[in-house]
Design a protein around this motif. Structure first.
Motif, mmCIF file in Angstrom:
data_model
loop_
_atom_site.group_PDB
_atom_site.id
_atom_site.type_symbol
_atom_site.label_atom_id
_atom_site.label_comp_id
_atom_site.label_asym_id
_atom_site.label_seq_id
_atom_site.Cartn_x
_atom_site.Cartn_y
_atom_site.Cartn_z
ATOM 1 N N TYR A 9 0.820 -1.212 0.000
ATOM 2 C CA TYR A 9 0.000 0.000 0.000
ATOM 3 C C TYR A 9 0.853 1.261 0.000
ATOM 4 C CZ TYR A 9 -3.904 -3.030 1.089
ATOM 5 O OH TYR A 9 -4.843 -4.011 1.032
ATOM 6 N N TYR A 10 0.329 2.309 -0.654
ATOM 7 C CA TYR A 10 0.925 3.641 -0.588
ATOM 8 C C TYR A 10 0.245 4.418 0.531
ATOM 9 C CZ TYR A 10 2.723 3.096 -5.401
ATOM 10 O OH TYR A 10 3.366 2.679 -6.531
ATOM 11 N N ALA A 38 -8.472 2.545 -2.419
ATOM 12 C CA ALA A 38 -8.294 3.257 -1.152
ATOM 13 C C ALA A 38 -8.977 2.508 -0.016
ATOM 14 C CB ALA A 38 -8.849 4.676 -1.252
ATOM 15 N N VAL A 39 -8.280 2.460 1.113
ATOM 16 C CA VAL A 39 -8.805 1.795 2.309
ATOM 17 C C VAL A 39 -8.622 2.745 3.480
ATOM 18 C CG1 VAL A 39 -8.580 -0.201 3.821
ATOM 19 C CG2 VAL A 39 -8.075 -0.438 1.391
ATOM 20 N N ARG A 40 -9.687 2.923 4.247
ATOM 21 C CA ARG A 40 -9.619 3.760 5.458
ATOM 22 C C ARG A 40 -9.447 2.880 6.672
ATOM 23 N NH1 ARG A 40 -11.156 9.099 4.458
ATOM 24 N NH2 ARG A 40 -11.071 9.810 6.557
ATOM 25 N N PHE A 41 -8.596 3.331 7.560
ATOM 26 C CA PHE A 41 -8.404 2.684 8.848
ATOM 27 C C PHE A 41 -8.731 3.739 9.888
ATOM 28 C CE2 PHE A 41 -5.541 0.530 5.946
ATOM 29 C CZ PHE A 41 -5.842 -0.797 6.185
ATOM 30 N N GLY A 42 -9.874 3.611 10.513
ATOM 31 C CA GLY A 42 -10.292 4.630 11.469
ATOM 32 C C GLY A 42 -10.777 5.869 10.744
ATOM 33 N N ARG A 43 -10.589 7.014 11.369
ATOM 34 C CA ARG A 43 -11.108 8.257 10.802
ATOM 35 C C ARG A 43 -10.153 8.927 9.835
ATOM 36 N NH1 ARG A 43 -13.595 11.978 15.228
ATOM 37 N NH2 ARG A 43 -15.201 12.365 13.708
ATOM 38 N N SER A 44 -8.850 8.761 10.038
ATOM 39 C CA SER A 44 -7.938 9.560 9.220
ATOM 40 C C SER A 44 -6.853 8.779 8.477
ATOM 41 C CB SER A 44 -7.278 10.633 10.083
ATOM 42 O OG SER A 44 -6.552 10.023 11.132
ATOM 43 N N LEU A 45 -6.591 7.559 8.847
ATOM 44 C CA LEU A 45 -5.519 6.813 8.193
ATOM 45 C C LEU A 45 -6.018 6.222 6.882
ATOM 46 C CD1 LEU A 45 -2.617 5.760 8.337
ATOM 47 C CD2 LEU A 45 -3.507 3.756 9.526
ATOM 48 N N VAL A 46 -5.356 6.595 5.795
ATOM 49 C CA VAL A 46 -5.727 6.118 4.467
ATOM 50 C C VAL A 46 -4.537 5.413 3.849
ATOM 51 C CG1 VAL A 46 -6.304 6.861 2.113
ATOM 52 C CG2 VAL A 46 -7.434 7.919 4.065
ATOM 53 N N ARG A 47 -4.798 4.269 3.239
ATOM 54 C CA ARG A 47 -3.791 3.554 2.461
ATOM 55 C C ARG A 47 -4.421 3.222 1.116
ATOM 56 N NH1 ARG A 47 -1.033 5.453 5.729
ATOM 57 N NH2 ARG A 47 0.382 4.446 7.182
ATOM 58 N N VAL A 48 -3.571 3.179 0.080
ATOM 59 C CA VAL A 48 -4.054 2.909 -1.269
ATOM 60 C C VAL A 48 -3.282 1.733 -1.833
ATOM 61 C CG1 VAL A 48 -4.427 3.881 -3.563
ATOM 62 C CG2 VAL A 48 -4.609 5.361 -1.561
ATOM 63 N N HIS A 49 -4.005 0.725 -2.291
ATOM 64 C CA HIS A 49 -3.391 -0.479 -2.829
ATOM 65 C C HIS A 49 -2.538 -0.105 -4.041
ATOM 66 C CE1 HIS A 49 -3.257 -4.445 -4.854
ATOM 67 N NE2 HIS A 49 -3.012 -4.804 -3.603
ATOM 68 N N LYS A 50 -1.259 -0.479 -4.016
ATOM 69 C CA LYS A 50 -0.299 -0.050 -5.033
ATOM 70 C C LYS A 50 -0.677 -0.480 -6.437
ATOM 71 C CE LYS A 50 3.829 0.383 -2.200
ATOM 72 N NZ LYS A 50 5.210 -0.061 -1.970
ATOM 73 N N ILE A 51 -0.973 -1.731 -6.638
ATOM 74 C CA ILE A 51 -1.248 -2.228 -7.991
ATOM 75 C C ILE A 51 -2.511 -1.582 -8.554
ATOM 76 C CG2 ILE A 51 -1.852 -4.275 -9.336
ATOM 77 C CD1 ILE A 51 -0.010 -5.861 -7.418
ATOM 78 N N THR A 52 -3.561 -1.507 -7.742
ATOM 79 C CA THR A 52 -4.810 -0.888 -8.191
ATOM 80 C C THR A 52 -4.577 0.571 -8.564
ATOM 81 O OG1 THR A 52 -6.050 -2.370 -6.745
ATOM 82 C CG2 THR A 52 -7.207 -0.419 -7.544
ATOM 83 N N PHE A 53 -3.859 1.294 -7.713
ATOM 84 C CA PHE A 53 -3.588 2.708 -7.977
ATOM 85 C C PHE A 53 -2.739 2.882 -9.223
ATOM 86 C CE2 PHE A 53 -0.686 6.312 -7.617
ATOM 87 C CZ PHE A 53 -1.604 7.349 -7.642
#
Length: 82
Positions: A9-10, A38-53
């Motif tokens: 993830y980015y 894009a995946v949210r963890f809680g209210r503010s932490l965002v990660r984006v799957h590298k291959i999909t992005f």
């Protein structure tokens, strides 16, 4: 089923840097569902799957090449058009 690792993830900052936009733009895109992977963890932490992005960004860049190309500075406008 294989589990994803953090290296898959980015961060929001990495995505913003790759697109040439602000982190706030990335958060807006996540909130409106415009950023695939894009995946949210809680209210503010965002990660984006590298291959999909990476695939999505390449597709956007290919689409932009037909109309004279887009620069990183144009991405904010391009994203809101979609």
């Amino acid at each position: 089923m294989e589990q994803s690792k953090p290296a898959d993830y980015y961060t929001a900052k990495e995505v913003a840097d790759r697109m040439g936009v602000s982190k706030m733009t990335i958060y807006r895109m996540v909130n409106t569902g415009q950023l695939p992977g894009a995946v949210r963890f809680g209210r503010s932490l965002v990660r984006v799957h590298k291959i999909t992005f990476d695939l999505w960004l390449a597709e956007l860049q290919d689409q932009g090449a037909g109309d004279g190309g887009r620069t990183a500075a144009d991405m904010d406008d391009f994203i809101t058009e979609a």
